[in-house]
Design an enzyme around this catalytic site. Structure first.
Site, short mmCIF file in Angstrom:
data_model
loop_
_atom_site.label_atom_id
_atom_site.label_comp_id
_atom_site.label_asym_id
_atom_site.label_seq_id
_atom_site.Cartn_x
_atom_site.Cartn_y
_atom_site.Cartn_z
N ASP A 13 13.37 -94.90 -11.65
CA ASP A 13 13.66 -93.48 -11.89
C ASP A 13 12.45 -92.70 -12.37
OD1 ASP A 13 16.28 -94.10 -11.19
OD2 ASP A 13 16.82 -94.56 -13.26
N LYS A 16 10.04 -91.19 -7.86
CA LYS A 16 9.44 -91.63 -6.59
C LYS A 16 9.87 -90.72 -5.43
CE LYS A 16 11.38 -95.66 -7.35
NZ LYS A 16 11.80 -95.53 -8.77
N GLY A 40 18.44 -94.46 -6.48
CA GLY A 40 18.86 -93.06 -6.34
C GLY A 40 17.59 -92.24 -6.44
N HIS A 41 17.14 -91.70 -5.32
CA HIS A 41 15.87 -90.95 -5.29
C HIS A 41 16.20 -89.47 -5.09
CE1 HIS A 41 13.44 -94.77 -4.02
NE2 HIS A 41 14.09 -94.92 -5.14
N THR A 42 15.80 -88.68 -6.09
CA THR A 42 16.19 -87.26 -6.10
C THR A 42 15.06 -86.38 -5.58
OG1 THR A 42 17.35 -87.83 -8.12
CG2 THR A 42 17.25 -85.50 -7.57
N GLN A 224 13.36 -98.94 -7.35
CA GLN A 224 13.34 -99.54 -8.70
C GLN A 224 11.93 -99.38 -9.30
OE1 GLN A 224 15.03 -101.72 -6.06
NE2 GLN A 224 16.52 -100.20 -6.59
N THR A 239 16.08 -106.58 -11.02
CA THR A 239 16.81 -106.50 -9.76
C THR A 239 16.44 -107.72 -8.93
OG1 THR A 239 17.49 -105.02 -7.98
CG2 THR A 239 15.12 -105.04 -8.52
P1 GDP Z 1 13.37 -92.07 -8.50
O1 GDP Z 1 14.50 -93.06 -8.48
O2 GDP Z 1 12.09 -92.70 -8.93
O3 GDP Z 1 13.22 -91.31 -7.21
O4 GDP Z 1 13.74 -91.02 -9.62
P2 GDP Z 1 15.20 -90.34 -9.89
O5 GDP Z 1 15.46 -89.35 -8.84
O6 GDP Z 1 16.23 -91.39 -10.11
O7 GDP Z 1 14.97 -89.71 -11.31
C1 GDP Z 1 14.00 -88.73 -11.52
C2 GDP Z 1 14.70 -87.48 -12.04
O8 GDP Z 1 13.78 -86.62 -12.62
C3 GDP Z 1 15.38 -86.68 -10.95
O9 GDP Z 1 16.50 -86.03 -11.49
C4 GDP Z 1 14.32 -85.68 -10.56
O10 GDP Z 1 14.85 -84.50 -9.99
C5 GDP Z 1 13.70 -85.40 -11.89
N1 GDP Z 1 12.27 -85.06 -11.89
C6 GDP Z 1 11.29 -85.53 -11.07
N2 GDP Z 1 10.09 -85.07 -11.48
C7 GDP Z 1 10.32 -84.29 -12.56
C8 GDP Z 1 9.48 -83.56 -13.45
O11 GDP Z 1 8.25 -83.54 -13.33
N3 GDP Z 1 10.10 -82.90 -14.48
C9 GDP Z 1 11.43 -82.92 -14.66
N4 GDP Z 1 11.95 -82.25 -15.69
N5 GDP Z 1 12.26 -83.60 -13.84
C10 GDP Z 1 11.70 -84.29 -12.82
P1 IMO Z 2 15.47 -96.29 -8.44
O1 IMO Z 2 14.93 -96.66 -7.07
C1 IMO Z 2 16.67 -97.66 -12.39
C2 IMO Z 2 18.60 -101.59 -12.63
C3 IMO Z 2 20.05 -101.63 -13.03
C4 IMO Z 2 20.10 -102.97 -13.72
C5 IMO Z 2 19.15 -103.82 -12.89
C6 IMO Z 2 19.84 -104.68 -11.84
O2 IMO Z 2 16.37 -95.12 -8.43
O3 IMO Z 2 14.34 -96.20 -9.41
P2 IMO Z 2 21.00 -104.18 -9.51
O4 IMO Z 2 22.07 -103.21 -9.12
O5 IMO Z 2 19.72 -103.98 -8.78
O6 IMO Z 2 21.46 -105.61 -9.44
O7 IMO Z 2 20.72 -103.88 -11.07
O8 IMO Z 2 18.27 -102.91 -12.26
N1 IMO Z 2 18.28 -100.71 -11.47
C7 IMO Z 2 17.67 -99.53 -11.57
N2 IMO Z 2 17.27 -98.83 -12.65
N3 IMO Z 2 16.41 -97.19 -11.15
C8 IMO Z 2 16.77 -97.89 -10.06
O9 IMO Z 2 16.42 -97.55 -8.82
C9 IMO Z 2 17.48 -99.11 -10.24
N4 IMO Z 2 18.00 -100.02 -9.40
C10 IMO Z 2 18.48 -101.01 -10.17
O10 IMO Z 2 20.39 -100.56 -13.88
O11 IMO Z 2 19.55 -102.86 -15.01
MG MG Z 3 16.42 -93.30 -9.31
#
Ligand code: GDP
Ligand code: IMO
Ligand code: MG
Length: 424
Positions: A13, A16, A40-42, A224, A239
């Site tokens: 998170d 990415k 979950g990539h936002t 991840q 994971t």
């Molecule tokens: P990923 O899994 O690595 O793609 O990241 P996620 O999408 O799970 O989590 C990143 C969160 O932070 C999302 O809600 C994005 O919209 C948000 N985000 C990304 N970059 C920034 C930033 O520079 N500032 C803030 N406040 N939010 C950000």
């Molecule tokens: P992104 O790509 C954050 C964590 C789970 C748990 C462990 C194992 O959005 O960064 P799994 O379902 O893979 O067997 O869970 O890994 N986990 C993540 N934490 N971001 C993720 O993906 C994750 N994918 C799995 O919370 O601790």
């Molecule tokens: Mg994520």
């Protein structure tokens, strides 16, 4: 030509999805190489927000092809739902010929999810905190040589193969107790299998290497984070895939000498979702402030993310494992209202000061040694150029570059595509 890799250096998170979307115009192909819908990539742009689970984050750019590589595990139901949602929002990557699937990618069955849930419930307090998407059991069947792959869906005996694997799962599940009803899910699964046949199936190894031969640019998108890597993360709180650069080689079919730049992405602080060690965790009101300001709730599961200060020994470890050539710092704006921020420089363990993550980190809980850093106390969300960066933030960036020995190339100051600053 070589493949650039973008991956997370913390526990996932890091942001990415946002950065892949920002960098996408520089690339001809975006390829996911591991993980599955646990991700979950936002992405945010034009006042719209999308969360992608399986689909690479290059999907919103017209010229780029997106590949779901052989190292990914695919839940056909979730993939279909993602594509349906995109279509409803006016994006049709399949119709536009912008999405292809690796034949060798493994399939997540409804019974894989039941196994994930059964295994987690059995573990009680020691549970991993899995996303319950069936990731672990699917990779187990892959390495156990029982799995079903995307390419199998077009074979005449696919249904028999499915039944055989399902029976094996039901047998295991019966040892956990009563097997929940999954008839509806199974119907949805079989319908989604028909659907994914309409997405072109490719051999990712040939596709990617052909792209490189033709001088085209490829970006591998990690899921991840490094500290969740099956080999090097805080096992067993990890994971089930290699989230590191090496995973891009096996997850796409590229030789190690074809890896070019490695972009390592990290938050200006740190988060983790699920169980396992987190030395800099702030289980207090400061942690709650980070959670609220950073909207630190899972993009896939909605779970509250644990929060803490940046962890330099952990980042150094991740940089070493991945061969990171450039860094990307995310979510600096979340720290806008902090008078003082902190960085963990070392850990204290058994009266000794160490600068690495110890093997028995799960049981010994090393104490972080924190260095105080002056906050910038300024709203960053409107700044777009490096000239506008406040001195205190410039000092924090310089401090991290010195400690990590890798340049920070991009800085993110908000979730939107436009809130990205090129530093180098
Ligand atoms: P990923 O899994 O690595 O793609 O990241 P996620 O999408 O799970 O989590 C990143 C969160 O932070 C999302 O809600 C994005 O919209 C948000 N985000 C990304 N970059 C920034 C930033 O520079 N500032 C803030 N406040 N939010 C950000
Ligand atoms: P992104 O790509 C954050 C964590 C789970 C748990 C462990 C194992 O959005 O960064 P799994 O379902 O893979 O067997 O869970 O890994 N986990 C993540 N934490 N971001 C993720 O993906 C994750 N994918 C799995 O919370 O601790
Ligand atoms: Mg994520």
């Amino acid at each position: 030509m070589q493949v650039d890799v973008l991956l997370g250096l913390q526990w996932g998170d890091e942001g990415k999805g946002k950065i892949v979307d920002v960098l996408c115009p520089q690339y001809d192909l975006i390829a996911r190489f591991q993980g599955g819908p646990n991700a979950g990539h936002t992405l945010e742009f034009d006042n719209k927000k999308f969360v992608l689970n399986t689909i690479p984050s290059g999907i919103f750019h017209t010229k780029t092809l997106n590949l779901i590589g052989n190292g990914v595990v695919i839940d056909p139901i979730i993939l279909k739902r993602e594509l349906d949602n995109l279509k409803a929002a006016g994006f049709d990557p399949v119709g536009a010929g912008k999405l292809v699937l690796a034949r060798k990618a493994h399939l997540i069955l409804p019974t894989h999810q039941l196994l994930d849930a059964a295994s987690e419930s059995k573990m009680g307090d020691g549970k991993i905190g899995s996303t319950l998407k069936g990731i672990g059991p699917t990779y187990m069947d892959k390495t156990g040589r029982n799995g079903l792959r995307v390419g199998d869906t077009t074979l005449p005996d696919f249904k028999e193969r499915y039944e055989k694997l399902k029976e094996k799962h039901l047998n295991i599940l019966s040892h956990y107790g009563e097997v929940p009803d999954f008839k509806e899910r199974e119907e949805a699964f079989l319908a989604a299998i028909e659907f994914i046949k309409s997405i072109p199936h490719v051999d990712s190894e040939h596709l990617v290497n052909q792209y490189l031969k033709e001088g085209k640019k490829v970006l591998a998108e990690g899921a991840q984070g490094t500290l969740l890597d099956i080999d090097f993360g805080s096992y067993p709180f990890v994971t089930s895939s290699n989230t590191t650069t090496a995973g891009a080689c096996t997850g796409l079919g590229i030789a190690p000498n074809k890896i070019g730049g490695v972009l390592g992405i990290f938050k200006a602080y740190c988060t983790r979702v699920g169980g396992g060690p987190f030395p800099t965790e702030l289980d207090n009101e400061v942690g709650e402030k980070l959670r609220q300001l950073g909207h630190e709730f899972g993009a896939t599961t909605g779970r509250a993310r644990r929060t803490g200060w940046i962890d330099i020994p952990a980042l150094k470890y991740a940089i070493m494992l991945n061969g990171v050539t450039e860094l990307v710092m995310m979510k600096a704006d979340v720290l806008d209202t902090f008078e003082t921020i902190y960085a963990c420089t070392h850990y204290k363990h058994d009266g000794e000061v160490i600068d690495y993550m110890p093997y028995d980190i799960n049981s010994i809980k090393p104490e972080p040694i924190l260095e105080e850093i002056e906050g910038w106390n300024q709203d960053l969300t409107g700044i777009r150029t490096k000239e506008e960066i406040p001195t205190a933030l410039a000092n924090y960036i310089a401090y991290l570059e010195k400690a990590l020995e890798v340049p920070i190339k991009y800085l993110s100051v908000g979730p939107d595509r436009t809130q990205t600053i090129i530093l180098k």
